[in-house]
Design a protein around this motif. Structure first.
Motif, PDB file in Angstrom:
ATOM      1  N   UNK A 102     -12.123  10.950   6.303  1.00 17.03           N
ATOM      2  CA  UNK A 102     -11.548  10.871   4.964  1.00 17.03           C
ATOM      3  C   UNK A 102     -10.075  11.225   5.047  1.00 17.03           C
ATOM      4  N   UNK A 103      -9.318  10.847   3.996  1.00 12.79           N
ATOM      5  CA  UNK A 103      -7.890  11.126   3.941  1.00 12.79           C
ATOM      6  C   UNK A 103      -7.508  11.365   2.494  1.00 12.79           C
ATOM      7  N   UNK A 104      -6.527  12.267   2.282  1.00  7.06           N
ATOM      8  CA  UNK A 104      -6.051  12.535   0.933  1.00  7.06           C
ATOM      9  C   UNK A 104      -5.392  11.297   0.336  1.00  7.06           C
ATOM     10  N   UNK A 105      -4.590  10.593   1.101  1.00  4.18           N
ATOM     11  CA  UNK A 105      -3.916   9.387   0.637  1.00  4.18           C
ATOM     12  C   UNK A 105      -4.270   8.209   1.509  1.00  4.18           C
ATOM     13  N   UNK A 106      -3.861   7.037   1.081  1.00  2.00           N
ATOM     14  CA  UNK A 106      -4.136   5.824   1.848  1.00  2.00           C
ATOM     15  C   UNK A 106      -3.329   5.838   3.137  1.00  2.00           C
ATOM     16  N   UNK A 107      -3.981   5.756   4.303  1.00  4.48           N
ATOM     17  CA  UNK A 107      -3.209   5.740   5.559  1.00  4.48           C
ATOM     18  C   UNK A 107      -2.399   4.457   5.674  1.00  4.48           C
ATOM     19  N   UNK A 108      -1.141   4.600   6.137  1.00  5.11           N
ATOM     20  CA  UNK A 108      -0.244   3.465   6.272  1.00  5.11           C
ATOM     21  C   UNK A 108       0.484   3.555   7.600  1.00  5.11           C
ATOM     22  N   UNK A 109       1.027   2.404   8.036  1.00  6.78           N
ATOM     23  CA  UNK A 109       1.799   2.349   9.274  1.00  6.78           C
ATOM     24  C   UNK A 109       2.728   1.147   9.144  1.00  6.78           C
ATOM     25  N   UNK A 110       3.740   1.091  10.004  1.00  5.55           N
ATOM     26  CA  UNK A 110       4.706   0.003   9.935  1.00  5.55           C
ATOM     27  C   UNK A 110       4.674  -0.810  11.224  1.00  5.55           C
TER      28      UNK A 110
END
Length: 929
Positions: A194-202
């Motif tokens: 689980x994660x507090x926010x949406x995981x993102x990457x570039x």
């Protein structure tokens, strides 16, 4: 990272399929060799190449052989050693239909190695086709008179492969183009994470993943194992979502199942209500030992009971004792009642003795001493062994008092009864306050949930009465008894000023005396004192302090930077990605100050302490500077989970990109004004004994009034004592094109090396963001500089400005001007705009193209497309073709009006083309600009 598209080549006009033997292998090539014939225009086109919808940028790799024109002797008069690559987009396959006008030029391909009569030399070149949007495209090779053999043509695009990082899964993503250097991709946490926010990457243009944001963590009962979350094995547990491992079950517990959140107690062992569920379980204490009663003949009716602690405490330290007394008359025994007195008490004893008094004579007394611990209550109660906190009634508030008052804040505390014992979680309090206002329809209440019985309330209005009410909350969040409503008032600003009247009066008297002394000295020594004041006014009052000299870098941050509460920062959108994390545009709203736009640098999750210190060190440097041409530090966030650096927001971004986007739109006077601002900022840094080491147009920021400010103070920390630091730092390679030769060779970084870099920045400004030394490699740049080569004057550059550049690039650093001299000279030019009218000599063959190595004195360009590409104006190729201008002879006959008539309207582009034509013509040309 490469994905290939299959295709075949179709040939038109003269191209032939030829079989060759190379290194013992048979291979087929497309070849052409009409070097003795004039006006060659031979094309070789691919079949239709379908495009993946998201692949807007493809790479074309060519392997080819080019014959040396000199090897053909007299027949080489029209021989060429280059060919051209074209592309054309389409939504459908047009078959064998071929129209040259539909193709646009991608690049002129020149060999690195030319094949002579004996040995074949294979060249490999890669070019980029940008901004593709239709369903597919064609590629074409144009030969204009070379002897060339094409061995292979490979087309591919770059992807960031599917990956799992920090337990987040990211899909395969096609890399973006130059207009989308960083493509943001959202991911999903892997199963049981689980994660507090949406995981993102570039995804970068090179097909590499950078700056992951939002870390996933394994759920309770799961631990991370090879990019996955695996259940805890029997005998292990994990109580919270975290990146930690499962822990062994503590003492006296048992873990029978997989995926345990906690380990239940074994039979006969318990957890107290205040014990954490992750802690060990405890047994009941054994009985106290060796109970002894001692009487005194001097005190009738009084005795001393004493005993030894129990042999087994059950693994606990919170052992207490209770005393039970029975009075027996014959066979009948009853409780001693309240008549008997115990010192200090008969329950909750921590000592192993107690004094009992008020005993009656001639009666039998039976005393029982019992040992207790935090789990003793479970001995007679069938309670579940899982940890549960009982619901308790909250204590009542008995009094509230004012601790401290200021014009904008009040400090309060309150007493509770009964006072809380030490427990797993502190009692929480609900504080409600409002302004004392008769108009209750618009009254605003503020509610705070606190874990302490004291609070400082900021951001209040001066001279204003407030009403406060506080109540304790139970463990289930239910409210307890409220205190009476209390009224307190903030101090007025006038009251504070009254308290400071004496200090101000004293300061005023002292100031008057000092002013009188200064006037007398001025009268006696007017010239010398005036000179002293002028110099002091220009000199900074402090010297730069390297934050890395502090034993604890956190102290340097606190000393030089202002702490900002994260609630005062609103992040709006991502505007970039740095070495440590994302950069946002945001709003800073500090109470009592005007709302301002800011840039917010963030530190990505999962950082190490060293990364955090390196990240904040830039703030420790910036915080020491206060100058209008140095980027202003608003503050830092260090006392919360997510560290941030907050600076002023510069609307127009980096100077190099801004100039490229506005090529030719600024006058020389405006450009010199920008340089003057940069030089003033560098003079300030130099006077503070600070060496920047990475001065370049990309590190200069521009605001909406075209004011330039020096930024990026991260490089200096790496190179101080690192013997390998000459070329490599944590941020990549040293910027060779901007760095002075002594700094490259001997790590001699001084203000004089910054002056060299400033000369390169001047060149960038006058060339509207063009890359210094063009496409030369770093090795070629260093070699050329050591051989006394210097960048030529940019197009339309004032002679005085170019002479200053050359002074900045003197080999002997002691002879270079200082930043104070540079500011004075630029000020002089700005005060006399006519001094900018004399233009330095401009040779487009040198300043726009790489210096020729062929030794030929002939025309520098063989065709119009080659010439347009050299001056980066290829977008006008179709304009020239439609106007019937297809040879360089026709180009050299063009005048300013002719250039306008074919559709060149932008002033910068018009000037670039016109000056290039002027450079191609004889010096006596009468071209009117």
């Amino acid at each position: 990272h490469h994905t290939h598209e299959p295709f075949i080549l179709c040939f038109f006009f003269q191209w032939e399929v030829v079989q060759k033997t190379l290194n013992g292998s048979q291979l087929y090539t497309y070849s052409i060799c009409n070097v003795g014939e004039r006006e060659q225009d031979n094309w070789l086109r691919t079949t239709f190449i379908q495009r993946r919808p998201s692949a807007s940028r493809v790479f074309v790799e060519l392997q080819f052989i080019v014959r040396d024109c000199n090897s053909f002797g007299a027949s080489s008069l029209t021989c060429k050693e280059t060919f051209n690559l074209f592309s054309s987009e389409s939504d459908a396959d047009v078959g064998t239909t071929f129209r040259k006008g539909q193709f646009k030029k991608v690049a002129t391909i020149a060999p690195d190695e030319i094949t002579g009569k004996k040995e074949l030399r294979i060249n490999t070149e890669t070019r980029v086709v940008e901004n593709l949007s239709l369903k597919g495209f064609y590629l074409a090779i144009q030969d204009i008179g070379a002897c060339v053999a094409l061995l292979s043509l490979r087309v591919y695009y770059k992807i960031c492969p599917a990956t799992i990082q920090s337990l987040a899964s990211f899909p395969e993503t096609v890399a973006g183009g130059e207009n989308q250097a960083l493509r943001e991709v959202s991911g999903e946490c892997v199963e049981n994470a689980i994660s507090e926010g949406l995981p993102r990457i570039y995804c970068t243009v090179d097909g590499e993943w950078v700056v992951p944001v939002g870390q996933c963590q394994c759920k309770p009962g799961y631990e991370e194992t090879e990019d996955a979350c695996k259940e805890c094995l029997p005998g292990f547990f994990k109580a919270e979502a975290s990146s930690g491992k499962c822990e062994p079950c503590p003492a006296n517990t048992q873990g029978l199942d997989t995926g345990a959140l906690f380990c239940p107690c074994m039979d006969g062992f318990y957890r107290a209500p205040t014990d954490p569920p992750t802690g060990p379980c405890s047994g009941l204490p054994s009985a106290p030992r060796d109970l002894v009663a001692t009487t005194s003949h001097l005190s009738v009716g009084k005795l001393l009971l004493s005993w030894r602690p129990p042999e087994h405490t059950g693994g606990r330290t919170d052992i207490t004792y209770s005393i039970e007394c029975l009075r027996c008359e014959g066979p009948v025994c009853q409780s001693c009642g309240e008549k008997i007195r115990y010192e200090p008490a008969n329950v909750g004893l921590t000592l192993t003795k107690v004094t009992v008094s008020e005993l009656d004579a001639h009666l039998n007394y039976t005393f029982t001493v019992e040992a207790h611990s935090g789990v003793s209550a479970f001995a007679s109660q069938a309670m579940p062994q899982a940890h549960k906190l009982p619901l308790t009634n909250p204590p009542k508030i008995t009094s509230m008092r004012l601790v401290k008052q200021n014009p904008t804040s009040l400090s309060l505390s309150w007493e509770v009864s009964p006072k809380p014992r030490v427990q797993a979680r502190p009692i929480r309090y609900e504080l409600t306050y409002r302004k004392k206002d008769d108009n209750l329809d618009v009254t605003t209440y503020t509610v705070l949930i606190l874990e302490k019985n004291s609070v400082q309330i900021p951001d209040l209005s001066p001279g204003t009465a407030y009403l406060f009410r506080v109540q304790a909350l139970g463990s289930d969040g239910s409210p307890g008894g409220s205190s009476i409503e209390e009224q307190y008032e903030t101090l007025s600003e006038g009251h504070l000023a009254h308290n400071n009247t004496a200090v101000i009066s004293g300061a005023a008297i002292g100031g008057a005396v000092m002013l009188l002394i200064v006037v007398i000295v001025l009268f006696l020594h007017r010239r010398s004192v005036l000179f002293f004041f002028l110099n002091e006014q220009l000199k900074p009052l402090k010297t730069y302090v390297d934050p890395h000299t502090y034993e604890d870098p956190n102290i340097a941050v606190l000393k030089f930077a202002t702490e900002i509460h994260p609630s005062h920062i609103t992040k709006q959108k991502v505007i970039g990605a740095g070495e440590f994390g994302e950069v946002y545009r945001g709003i800073l709203k500090v109470p009592g100050r005007k709302e301002v736009a800011v840039a917010v640098k963030t530190l990505k999750p999962g950082y190490t302490e060293k990364q955090r210190q390196d990240f904040l060190s830039e703030a420790s440097i910036m915080g020491q500077f206060a100058h209008q041409n140095i980027i202003r530090l608003e503050g830092v966030v260090t006392k919360f989970k997510h560290a941030m650096i907050v600076t002023e927001y510069m609307e127009n971004g980096a100077l190099d990109r801004y100039l490229r986007d506005h090529d030719g739109e600024f006058s020389a006077y405006q450009l010199v004004g920008m340089m003057r601002g940069i030089a003033a900022g560098m003079k300030y840094l130099s006077d503070m004994s600070y060496v920047h080491r990475d001065l370049a147009a990309r590190n200069i920021l521009v605001n909406n009034t075209l004011e330039c400010k020096v930024s990026d103070f991260g490089l200096s920390r790496v190179l101080e004592d690192d013997p390998e630091g000459t070329y490599t730092t944590s941020g990549g390679k040293i910027p060779i094109r901007w760095t002075a030769p002594e700094a490259i060779a001997y790590r001699k970084f001084t203000s004089a090396s910054d002056v060299w870099s400033f000369g390169i920045v001047m060149w960038e400004v006058m060339a509207f963001g063009e890359r210094p030394y063009w496409d030369m490699s770093n090795h070629e740049v260093m070699k050329a500089i050591n051989e006394a080569f210097r960048l030529p004057a940019p197009m339309d550059c004032p002679s005085a400005v170019y002479q200053l550049m050359l002074q900045c690039w003197l080999q002997d650093r002691s002879k270079r001007p200082r930043f104070g001299d540079i500011v004075s000279l630029l000020d002089k030019l700005l005060r006399s705009p006519e001094s900018l009218k004399a233009i330095a000599d401009f040779d487009p063959r040198v300043s726009i193209r790489l210096p020729s190595t062929s030794g030929s004195d002939g025309p520098p360009f063989r065709c119009v497309p080659e010439w347009l590409e050299s001056i980066k104006m290829s977008q006008y190729g179709e304009n020239f073709t439609c106007a019937g201008i297809v040879s360089m002879d026709q180009v050299m006959q063009m005048k300013n009006e002719d250039i306008k008539n074919i559709g060149v309207r932008l002033p910068g582009h018009l000037k670039r083309i016109a000056y290039s034509i002027l450079g191609l013509k004889d010096q006596t040309s009468t071209l009117i600009l």
